[in-house]
Scaffold this motif. Structure first.
Motif, PDB file in Angstrom:
ATOM      1  N   GLY A 223       0.824  -1.198   0.000  1.00 44.20           N
ATOM      2  CA  GLY A 223       0.000   0.000   0.000  1.00 44.20           C
ATOM      3  C   GLY A 223       0.859   1.249   0.000  1.00 44.20           C
ATOM      4  O   GLY A 223       1.951   1.271  -0.592  1.00 44.20           O
ATOM      5  N   ARG A 224       0.409   2.304   0.695  1.00 40.35           N
ATOM      6  CA  ARG A 224       1.138   3.570   0.655  1.00 40.35           C
ATOM      7  C   ARG A 224       2.584   3.418   1.134  1.00 40.35           C
ATOM      8  O   ARG A 224       3.514   3.877   0.461  1.00 40.35           O
ATOM      9  N   ILE A 225       2.796   2.798   2.287  1.00 42.40           N
ATOM     10  CA  ILE A 225       4.154   2.705   2.818  1.00 42.40           C
ATOM     11  C   ILE A 225       4.971   1.680   2.045  1.00 42.40           C
ATOM     12  O   ILE A 225       6.163   1.900   1.764  1.00 42.40           O
ATOM     13  N   GLY A 226       4.372   0.565   1.663  1.00 38.03           N
ATOM     14  CA  GLY A 226       5.107  -0.427   0.880  1.00 38.03           C
ATOM     15  C   GLY A 226       5.632   0.147  -0.420  1.00 38.03           C
ATOM     16  O   GLY A 226       6.788  -0.050  -0.796  1.00 38.03           O
ATOM     17  N   ARG A 227       4.779   0.904  -1.125  1.00 39.47           N
ATOM     18  CA  ARG A 227       5.210   1.496  -2.395  1.00 39.47           C
ATOM     19  C   ARG A 227       6.227   2.606  -2.161  1.00 39.47           C
ATOM     20  O   ARG A 227       7.183   2.757  -2.936  1.00 39.47           O
ATOM     21  N   CYS A 228       6.032   3.403  -1.107  1.00 44.02           N
ATOM     22  CA  CYS A 228       7.023   4.447  -0.802  1.00 44.02           C
ATOM     23  C   CYS A 228       8.370   3.838  -0.429  1.00 44.02           C
ATOM     24  O   CYS A 228       9.421   4.383  -0.790  1.00 44.02           O
ATOM     25  N   PHE A 229       8.338   2.710   0.283  1.00 49.48           N
ATOM     26  CA  PHE A 229       9.590   2.052   0.658  1.00 49.48           C
ATOM     27  C   PHE A 229      10.369   1.644  -0.591  1.00 49.48           C
ATOM     28  O   PHE A 229      11.572   1.900  -0.703  1.00 49.48           O
ATOM     29  N   LEU A 230       9.694   1.007  -1.552  1.00 49.33           N
ATOM     30  CA  LEU A 230      10.366   0.590  -2.782  1.00 49.33           C
ATOM     31  C   LEU A 230      10.897   1.796  -3.546  1.00 49.33           C
ATOM     32  O   LEU A 230      12.042   1.808  -4.015  1.00 49.33           O
TER      33      LEU A 230
ATOM     34  N   GLN B 295      18.045  -5.123  -1.533  1.00 50.54           N
ATOM     35  CA  GLN B 295      17.455  -5.485  -2.822  1.00 50.54           C
ATOM     36  C   GLN B 295      16.071  -6.089  -2.585  1.00 50.54           C
ATOM     37  O   GLN B 295      15.942  -7.122  -1.920  1.00 50.54           O
ATOM     38  N   VAL B 296      15.039  -5.440  -3.106  1.00 53.03           N
ATOM     39  CA  VAL B 296      13.696  -6.011  -3.023  1.00 53.03           C
ATOM     40  C   VAL B 296      13.574  -7.087  -4.094  1.00 53.03           C
ATOM     41  O   VAL B 296      13.701  -6.799  -5.286  1.00 53.03           O
ATOM     42  N   VAL B 297      13.322  -8.321  -3.655  1.00 51.34           N
ATOM     43  CA  VAL B 297      13.234  -9.439  -4.600  1.00 51.34           C
ATOM     44  C   VAL B 297      11.832 -10.036  -4.630  1.00 51.34           C
ATOM     45  O   VAL B 297      11.554 -10.897  -5.472  1.00 51.34           O
ATOM     46  N   ALA B 298      10.954  -9.616  -3.711  1.00 58.53           N
ATOM     47  CA  ALA B 298       9.597 -10.171  -3.680  1.00 58.53           C
ATOM     48  C   ALA B 298       8.630  -9.163  -3.082  1.00 58.53           C
ATOM     49  O   ALA B 298       8.996  -8.361  -2.217  1.00 58.53           O
ATOM     50  N   ILE B 299       7.407  -9.216  -3.567  1.00 64.39           N
ATOM     51  CA  ILE B 299       6.294  -8.434  -3.024  1.00 64.39           C
ATOM     52  C   ILE B 299       5.125  -9.390  -2.847  1.00 64.39           C
ATOM     53  O   ILE B 299       4.796 -10.161  -3.764  1.00 64.39           O
ATOM     54  N   ASN B 300       4.493  -9.346  -1.681  1.00 66.64           N
ATOM     55  CA  ASN B 300       3.249 -10.085  -1.485  1.00 66.64           C
ATOM     56  C   ASN B 300       2.128  -9.085  -1.263  1.00 66.64           C
ATOM     57  O   ASN B 300       2.135  -8.327  -0.295  1.00 66.64           O
ATOM     58  N   GLU B 301       1.194  -9.060  -2.181  1.00 65.54           N
ATOM     59  CA  GLU B 301       0.088  -8.083  -2.158  1.00 65.54           C
ATOM     60  C   GLU B 301      -1.111  -8.712  -2.872  1.00 65.54           C
ATOM     61  O   GLU B 301      -0.986  -9.156  -4.027  1.00 65.54           O
ATOM     62  N   PRO B 302      -2.281  -8.794  -2.208  1.00 64.48           N
ATOM     63  CA  PRO B 302      -3.434  -9.449  -2.831  1.00 64.48           C
ATOM     64  C   PRO B 302      -3.930  -8.801  -4.117  1.00 64.48           C
ATOM     65  O   PRO B 302      -4.596  -9.454  -4.920  1.00 64.48           O
ATOM     66  N   ALA B 303      -3.625  -7.535  -4.352  1.00 64.13           N
ATOM     67  CA  ALA B 303      -4.142  -6.843  -5.540  1.00 64.13           C
ATOM     68  C   ALA B 303      -3.624  -7.481  -6.827  1.00 64.13           C
ATOM     69  O   ALA B 303      -2.608  -8.202  -6.835  1.00 64.13           O
ATOM     70  N   ALA B 304      -4.295  -7.179  -7.920  1.00 67.64           N
ATOM     71  CA  ALA B 304      -3.906  -7.708  -9.229  1.00 67.64           C
ATOM     72  C   ALA B 304      -2.543  -7.159  -9.650  1.00 67.64           C
ATOM     73  O   ALA B 304      -2.201  -6.016  -9.334  1.00 67.64           O
ATOM     74  N   LEU B 305      -1.785  -7.987 -10.372  1.00 68.05           N
ATOM     75  CA  LEU B 305      -0.436  -7.604 -10.792  1.00 68.05           C
ATOM     76  C   LEU B 305      -0.445  -6.325 -11.630  1.00 68.05           C
ATOM     77  O   LEU B 305       0.423  -5.461 -11.475  1.00 68.05           O
ATOM     78  N   GLU B 306      -1.430  -6.188 -12.521  1.00 67.06           N
ATOM     79  CA  GLU B 306      -1.501  -4.999 -13.363  1.00 67.06           C
ATOM     80  C   GLU B 306      -1.706  -3.738 -12.510  1.00 67.06           C
ATOM     81  O   GLU B 306      -1.143  -2.681 -12.800  1.00 67.06           O
ATOM     82  N   SER B 307      -2.506  -3.848 -11.459  1.00 69.01           N
ATOM     83  CA  SER B 307      -2.726  -2.708 -10.563  1.00 69.01           C
ATOM     84  C   SER B 307      -1.457  -2.376  -9.792  1.00 69.01           C
ATOM     85  O   SER B 307      -1.126  -1.200  -9.583  1.00 69.01           O
ATOM     86  N   ILE B 308      -0.731  -3.404  -9.364  1.00 66.08           N
ATOM     87  CA  ILE B 308       0.530  -3.204  -8.646  1.00 66.08           C
ATOM     88  C   ILE B 308       1.517  -2.438  -9.522  1.00 66.08           C
ATOM     89  O   ILE B 308       2.154  -1.473  -9.083  1.00 66.08           O
ATOM     90  N   ALA B 309       1.640  -2.879 -10.777  1.00 70.94           N
ATOM     91  CA  ALA B 309       2.566  -2.200 -11.693  1.00 70.94           C
ATOM     92  C   ALA B 309       2.126  -0.766 -11.956  1.00 70.94           C
ATOM     93  O   ALA B 309       2.946   0.167 -11.953  1.00 70.94           O
TER      94      ALA B 309
END
Length: 343
Positions: free
Chosen positions: A13-20, A33-47
């Protein structure tokens, strides 16, 4: 040379995306190095929400999709969409540290679920329920040197705690503090609706975020006392949500331990921000509005133009802070320092 620490972000969410994004802009980039993200949202929305951000602008790099992976400037990030810690193969992903940004887990029993599922250590983007629920609660610049490397569960406290604790620590040492009252004027958060709704047990949080100034509960006093135990029993706090998208403020009223002047306090704070704490704190006396501090990486910016004194002891300060960006940068600082301690 030590290899980069392999990170997973749980909750994007807000902090996860700001962290990256903060890592992408940080000198720590060669150490984490961020090598993985776990987030229930759709991949297209994440991108999409990585690439475009209404508060912080376009991502300053290439964001692409490759199968079920996210590619950031060509670096592969495996994306999963699980809703429980046990469903993610942390061990198989070779994760060294999970950055827990979902905010859903606050007790030791809940956090241990990540450890049992193969995550070797966690850094929380929120306070734990109690000090005993984690191995350490860290505010960078105050107690990060206490990290030994053996910890498995560490909290990065809250954005407000990171903002006020360095200032209170300095003032307690230099002028003394009998009592302090903290009022946070916090930008809206995603636990508030745009229109009145039934989604929250706190009745005030059922009201439209952009139409009202809304008092909410806060654990800031408890968080301050957890980091500065000498102030136990001397801190009170309240929080008010205001209809702005980002950048918050803290109105700080201090009963000082001796007579002070506004000029002397401002000089003390300005000197501190020019010294070892210049990464954490900044000082200004310019006629700013909150939007001027969007994307500011400091934990707090002291507004010397708003320093006031009632009598000889009652001091009033105003602190600005980007509640997203400053906090995400302090998470990076803690993760980077922790890496140095891990054998």
């Amino acid at each position: 040379m030590k290899k980069p620490l392999r990170l997973a972000i749980n909750g994007y969410g807000r902090i996860g995306r700001c962290f990256l994004r903060a890592l992408h802009e940080s000198p720590c980039r060669d150490r984490l190095q961020v090598v993985a993200i776990n987030e229930p949202a759709a991949l297209e929305s994440i991108a999409y929400l990585t690439r475009f951000d209404s508060t912080h602008g376009r991502f300053p790099g290439a964001v692409e999709l490759h199968g079920q992976n996210l590619l950031i400037d060509g670096d592969t990030i495996a994306v999963s969409h699980e809703t429980t810690p046990e469903a993610v193969d942390w061990r198989g992903l070779g994760i060294d540290l999970v950055v827990e940004c979902s905010g859903r887990y606050s007790t030791r029993a809940e956090l241990q679920r990540f450890i049992a599922a193969g995550a070797p250590r966690l850094l929380l983007s929120h306070p734990a329920n109690s000090a005993a629920d984690v191995d350490a609660t860290i505010v960078y610049g105050i107690n990060h040197e206490t990290l030994a490397g053996s910890e498995r569960l560490v909290s990065n406290a809250s954005c407000t705690t990171n903002a006020v604790v360095p200032v209170l620590d300095l003032l307690a040492r230099e002028i003394g503090i009998e009592h302090v009252l903290l009022t946070t004027l916090h930008s809206v958060m995603n636990d508030q609706p745009l229109a009145d709704g039934y989604h929250h047990a706190d009745l005030r949080r059922t009201r439209s975020a952009m139409q009202s100034i809304i008092p909410v509960s806060t654990g800031l006093a408890r968080g301050v006392e957890r980091l500065l135990p000498a102030l136990a029993g001397r801190v009170q706090a309240k929080a008010i949500r205001v209809p702005t998208a980002n950048v918050s403020a803290i109105d700080m009223v201090i009963d000082a331990g001796r007579p002070v002047t506004a000029d002397a306090v401002n000089a003390l704070l300005a000197a501190a921000t020019a010294g070892p704490w210049r990464k954490l704190l900044a000082y200004t006396a310019a006629p700013h509005a909150s939007v001027d501090f969007n994307h500011d990486p400091h934990s707090a910016i002291i507004d010397g133009s708003q320093t006031r004194l009632a009598g000889q002891h009652m001091l009033n300060l105003l602190l600005w802070f980007d509640n997203e960006w400053g906090f995400a940068n302090r998470m990076l600082d803690v993760a980077c320092h922790w890496r140095q301690k891990i054998s």
